[in-house]
Design an enzyme around this catalytic site. Structure first.
Site, PDB file in Angstrom:
ATOM      1  N   THR A   8       1.359  -1.238   0.310  1.00 36.78           N
ATOM      2  CA  THR A   8       0.588  -0.098   0.024  1.00 36.78           C
ATOM      3  C   THR A   8       0.985   1.298   0.178  1.00 36.78           C
ATOM      4  O   THR A   8       2.087   1.493   0.418  1.00 36.78           O
ATOM      5  CB  THR A   8      -1.353  -0.357   1.364  1.00 36.78           C
ATOM      6  OG1 THR A   8      -1.786   1.350   1.416  1.00 36.78           O
ATOM      7  CG2 THR A   8      -0.058   0.130   2.201  1.00 36.78           C
ATOM      8  N   ASP A  66      -8.023  -2.913  -0.576  1.00 40.18           N
ATOM      9  CA  ASP A  66      -8.727  -1.648  -1.567  1.00 40.18           C
ATOM     10  C   ASP A  66     -10.540  -1.242  -0.523  1.00 40.18           C
ATOM     11  O   ASP A  66     -11.569  -2.725  -0.024  1.00 40.18           O
ATOM     12  CB  ASP A  66      -9.636  -2.205  -3.085  1.00 40.18           C
ATOM     13  CG  ASP A  66     -10.176  -1.233  -4.134  1.00 40.18           C
ATOM     14  OD1 ASP A  66      -9.375   0.066  -3.793  1.00 40.18           O
ATOM     15  OD2 ASP A  66     -10.665  -0.562  -4.455  1.00 40.18           O
ATOM     16  N   SER A  67     -10.646  -0.082  -0.431  1.00 35.32           N
ATOM     17  CA  SER A  67     -12.078   0.527   0.249  1.00 35.32           C
ATOM     18  C   SER A  67     -13.351   1.357  -0.146  1.00 35.32           C
ATOM     19  O   SER A  67     -12.249   2.067  -1.059  1.00 35.32           O
ATOM     20  CB  SER A  67     -11.503   0.941   1.893  1.00 35.32           C
ATOM     21  OG  SER A  67     -10.829   0.773   1.996  1.00 35.32           O
TER      22      SER A  67
HETATM   23  P1  IMP Z   1      -8.226   3.411  -1.166  1.00 37.35           P
HETATM   24  O1  IMP Z   1      -9.000   1.648  -0.688  1.00 37.35           O
HETATM   25  O2  IMP Z   1      -7.158   3.663  -0.981  1.00 37.35           O
HETATM   26  O3  IMP Z   1      -8.584   3.453  -2.669  1.00 37.35           O
HETATM   27  O4  IMP Z   1      -9.924   4.167  -0.581  1.00 37.35           O
HETATM   28  C1  IMP Z   1     -10.361   4.346  -1.062  1.00 37.35           C
HETATM   29  C2  IMP Z   1     -10.157   5.790  -0.440  1.00 37.35           C
HETATM   30  O5  IMP Z   1     -11.445   6.191   0.753  1.00 37.35           O
HETATM   31  C3  IMP Z   1      -9.595   7.046  -0.003  1.00 37.35           C
HETATM   32  O6  IMP Z   1      -9.397   8.349  -0.514  1.00 37.35           O
HETATM   33  C4  IMP Z   1      -9.130   6.123   1.282  1.00 37.35           C
HETATM   34  O7  IMP Z   1      -8.301   7.785   1.613  1.00 37.35           O
HETATM   35  C5  IMP Z   1     -10.468   6.554   1.738  1.00 37.35           C
HETATM   36  N1  IMP Z   1     -10.292   5.193   2.952  1.00 37.35           N
HETATM   37  C6  IMP Z   1      -9.981   3.286   2.571  1.00 37.35           C
HETATM   38  N2  IMP Z   1     -10.670   3.555   4.041  1.00 37.35           N
HETATM   39  C7  IMP Z   1     -10.483   4.332   5.167  1.00 37.35           C
HETATM   40  C8  IMP Z   1     -11.074   4.079   6.245  1.00 37.35           C
HETATM   41  O8  IMP Z   1     -11.026   3.007   7.191  1.00 37.35           O
HETATM   42  N3  IMP Z   1     -11.246   5.396   6.458  1.00 37.35           N
HETATM   43  C9  IMP Z   1     -11.470   6.534   6.164  1.00 37.35           C
HETATM   44  N4  IMP Z   1     -11.097   6.531   5.033  1.00 37.35           N
HETATM   45  C10 IMP Z   1     -10.666   5.910   4.392  1.00 37.35           C
END
Ligand code: IMP
Length: 185
Positions: A8, A66-67
């Protein structure tokens, strides 16, 4: 093997995943690497395709995560676009979109992809909450200051976030599978 490589570029994610691993006696090593995230309709699709791309570059087993934040009244927006929307609109932009909206229900979802030379496996977790009316709290990262669970935003929770988070639930499923697999050789 009691260790896992986590890829990451987000230090906040790494810190959380490391803490969750420690509780289970698994050491999480950080590989700080930016990678191309293909677009797609689901976190599962994006996680799997990303893992396939990384697999070409990294010749050892790894996990990625991925979130996405899915807001009910906005028909699931920002969802798979959460990263782009955070960079462009940010938390203030989301709060503006939600101004005057009564139904503030939202879900944070996480998909962990484990990849080795034989397979890719996916593990998902989610936490239900509401979009706060203003940003609160100094901890965490990303949308944490506006995502509220049981009256507190994730940014107000500090390490308590680990007890409820989407990432926690996905990681628990992964670690359970991974430890069983390690034990059975
Ligand atoms: P990705 O998984 O890195 O694509 O995250 C997608 C978006 O969600 C990014 O802007 C992250 O900063 C945000 N994000 C992911 N996980 C969390 C979390 O646990 N809390 C708050 N924001 C999150």
């Amino acid at each position: 093997m009691r260790e896992v490589y986590f890829i990451t570029s987000n230090p906040g994610k790494y810190r959380e995943v490391k803490r969750i691993g420690e509780e289970k006696g698994i050491e999480i090593h950080w590989i700080e690497m930016e990678y191309y995230e293909p677009q797609g309709e689901s976190l599962e699709y994006i996680a799997e395709k990303s893992a396939e791309i990384i697999k070409e570059r990294l010749k050892k087993p790894f996990i990625i995560e991925d979130s996405g934040l899915f807001i009910e009244k906005l028909k699931g927006f920002p969802g798979v676009y959460s990263s782009y929307v955070f960079k462009t609109l940010g938390n203030e932009g989301i709060l503006k979109l939600m101004k005057g909206v009564e139904n503030r229900n939202a879900v944070f979802r996480s998909v962990v992809a484990y990849c080795d030379k034989d397979r890719i496996r996916l593990f998902s977790g989610e936490v239900r909450g509401v979009i706060a009316h203003e940003q609160r709290g100094r901890g965490g990262f990303g949308y944490d200051p506006i995502f509220e669970v049981n009256g507190r935003t994730l940014a107000e929770m500090g390490k308590d976030k680990d007890r409820v988070s989407h990432r926690r639930k996905a990681m628990e499923k992964f670690l359970k599978w991974y430890m069983n697999r390690s034990e059975s050789g």
